[in-house]
Design an enzyme around this catalytic site. Structure first.
Site, PDB file in Angstrom:
ATOM      1  N   SER A 150       0.740  -1.170  -0.140  1.00 45.04           N
ATOM      2  CA  SER A 150      -0.058   0.090   0.098  1.00 45.04           C
ATOM      3  C   SER A 150       1.023   1.177  -0.022  1.00 45.04           C
ATOM      4  O   SER A 150       0.223   2.347  -0.107  1.00 45.04           O
ATOM      5  CB  SER A 150      -0.982   0.078   1.303  1.00 45.04           C
ATOM      6  OG  SER A 150      -0.281   0.216   2.382  1.00 45.04           O
ATOM      7  N   HIS A 171      -2.820  -3.339  -6.044  1.00 45.42           N
ATOM      8  CA  HIS A 171      -3.114  -3.045  -4.596  1.00 45.42           C
ATOM      9  C   HIS A 171      -4.468  -3.064  -4.306  1.00 45.42           C
ATOM     10  O   HIS A 171      -5.436  -2.265  -4.889  1.00 45.42           O
ATOM     11  CB  HIS A 171      -2.853  -1.480  -4.328  1.00 45.42           C
ATOM     12  CG  HIS A 171      -3.094  -0.887  -2.992  1.00 45.42           C
ATOM     13  ND1 HIS A 171      -3.603   0.202  -2.629  1.00 45.42           N
ATOM     14  CD2 HIS A 171      -3.001  -1.643  -1.689  1.00 45.42           C
ATOM     15  CE1 HIS A 171      -3.689   0.444  -1.245  1.00 45.42           C
ATOM     16  NE2 HIS A 171      -3.456  -0.776  -0.676  1.00 45.42           N
ATOM     17  N   GLU A 183      -6.030  -0.958  -7.392  1.00 50.00           N
ATOM     18  CA  GLU A 183      -5.109   0.006  -8.170  1.00 50.00           C
ATOM     19  C   GLU A 183      -4.067  -0.932  -9.004  1.00 50.00           C
ATOM     20  O   GLU A 183      -3.276  -1.663  -8.328  1.00 50.00           O
ATOM     21  CB  GLU A 183      -4.367   0.968  -7.045  1.00 50.00           C
ATOM     22  CG  GLU A 183      -5.312   2.106  -6.346  1.00 50.00           C
ATOM     23  CD  GLU A 183      -4.616   2.557  -5.342  1.00 50.00           C
ATOM     24  OE1 GLU A 183      -5.121   3.937  -5.208  1.00 50.00           O
ATOM     25  OE2 GLU A 183      -3.887   2.403  -4.466  1.00 50.00           O
ATOM     26  N   ASN A 221      -4.093   6.144  -1.095  1.00 53.49           N
ATOM     27  CA  ASN A 221      -3.299   6.598  -0.009  1.00 53.49           C
ATOM     28  C   ASN A 221      -2.679   7.739   0.041  1.00 53.49           C
ATOM     29  O   ASN A 221      -2.332   8.514   0.887  1.00 53.49           O
ATOM     30  CB  ASN A 221      -2.412   5.484   0.286  1.00 53.49           C
ATOM     31  CG  ASN A 221      -3.011   4.358   1.331  1.00 53.49           C
ATOM     32  OD1 ASN A 221      -4.135   4.377   1.440  1.00 53.49           O
ATOM     33  ND2 ASN A 221      -2.494   3.147   1.071  1.00 53.49           N
TER      34      ASN A 221
END
Length: 320
Positions: A150, A171, A183, A221
């Protein structure tokens, strides 16, 4: 939940059928490394369509992850077939059909002929680098190596593998079984065909993939963590209370929960580790700050919901 006789009978039939099971795509055999919360969730989704080889260096974690998949499948199919008069036998058949596609590896060498390997091991860059070096030595030349990290740069793992053109990021989000987003991360070295095959793989898992370059935190993130730390800095400066910060973002931005409540859900140790990792790699980026309240909570062991206290006190999933 289901009788051993029904599970055994259904398992026999599904194992016989799965011997000839293959995907319509080029990817047919999927390796999953790390059978913790994320890994076993990815393995469960992959077993819907693919043969899966699951590996964890911790034998107990491997068994627990496999058991968690079976329990999750039983729950899913019990809900789907709750009104069916033959629910018990049909649930058992569906569970066993999927479980029969998962084999448990005793060593990394069992992953050698996988078409794609999704790595979901501990978020420690040195450990990951070493592991990718091993994968690069063990796996067949055209195996796609995909990391579920991540926060770490995919390029770091790509270089370590010795085959950077075969490495991507995949991800997933927790809980994998419910969260549709994946992702798909492309480095400067990722082969275009490898990237497209990985993107299609995410679609084959009935996920919604998005494309992203190898930037810190990718999309979610990269936007989310600075948002959380900005809220914490607002609190550190005494400019608003935690309750008012959360209420403002719920009612003003339409978010389902405020940033400090969300941080309690994510876990403050996780947030701090991400920020510290980014700061180490990109020391001049002003977005990657470590709020004082965050460091204090982690030092005190108040990691959020999972420990019962963070910015708020918790009783399980209930905020007190």
């Amino acid at each position: 939940m289901f009788s051993s006789r029904l599970l055994a009978q259904a398992g026999l039939a599904s194992r016989q059928a799965s011997r000839h099971f293959s995907s319509d795509g080029s990817i047919q055999k999927v390796g999953i490394v790390g059978m913790g919360l994320m890994g076993h969730g990815i393995a469960q989704m992959a077993a819907e369509k693919f043969q899966v080889v699951a590996f964890d260096a911790n034998a107990d974690a491997l068994k627990k992850g496999n058991t968690a998949i079976q329990k999750s499948l039983e729950k899913v199919w019990s809900k789907k077939l709750k009104d069916d008069p033959e629910a018990e036998s049909k649930v058992a058949a569906n569970v066993n059909e999927r479980m029969s596609r998962i084999s448990l590896a005793s060593g990394v060498e069992d992953l050698a002929d996988c078409d794609i390997i999704v790595e979901a091991i501990i978020e420690n860059l040195d450990i990951k680098r070493d592991f990718y070096k091993t994968l690069g030595e063990v796996c067949k030349p055209d195996t796609i190596l995909a990391s579920n990290t991540s926060s770490f740069p995919i390029n770091e793992l790509a270089v370590a593998s010795g085959r950077p053109e075969q490495v991507v990021g995949l991800h997933f989000f927790n809980p994998v079984q419910l969260m549709k987003l994946v992702e798909v991360i492309q480095t400067d070295s990722t082969d275009a065909k490898v990237f497209e095959a990985s993107f299609q793989f995410a679609k084959d898992l009935n996920r919604e993939p998005v494309k992203c370059k190898d930037t810190p935190g990718f999309i979610v993130n990269r936007l989310l963590v600075p948002y959380l730390t900005q809220a914490m800095e607002l609190l550190d400066r005494g400019e608003a209370s935690k309750e008012d910060i959360d209420t403002a973002m719920r009612l003003g931005a339409g978010h389902p929960m405020g940033p400090l409540t969300l941080a309690d859900y994510v876990g403050h140790d996780t947030i701090l580790a991400i920020v510290q990792g980014w700061r180490k790699l990109y020391p001049d980026n002003p977005d990657f700050k470590e709020p004082e309240c965050l460091k204090k909570l982690v030092a005190e062991g108040k990691l959020g919901r999972k420990t019962g206290e963070g910015f708020y006190k918790w009783d399980g999933a209930k905020k007190l």
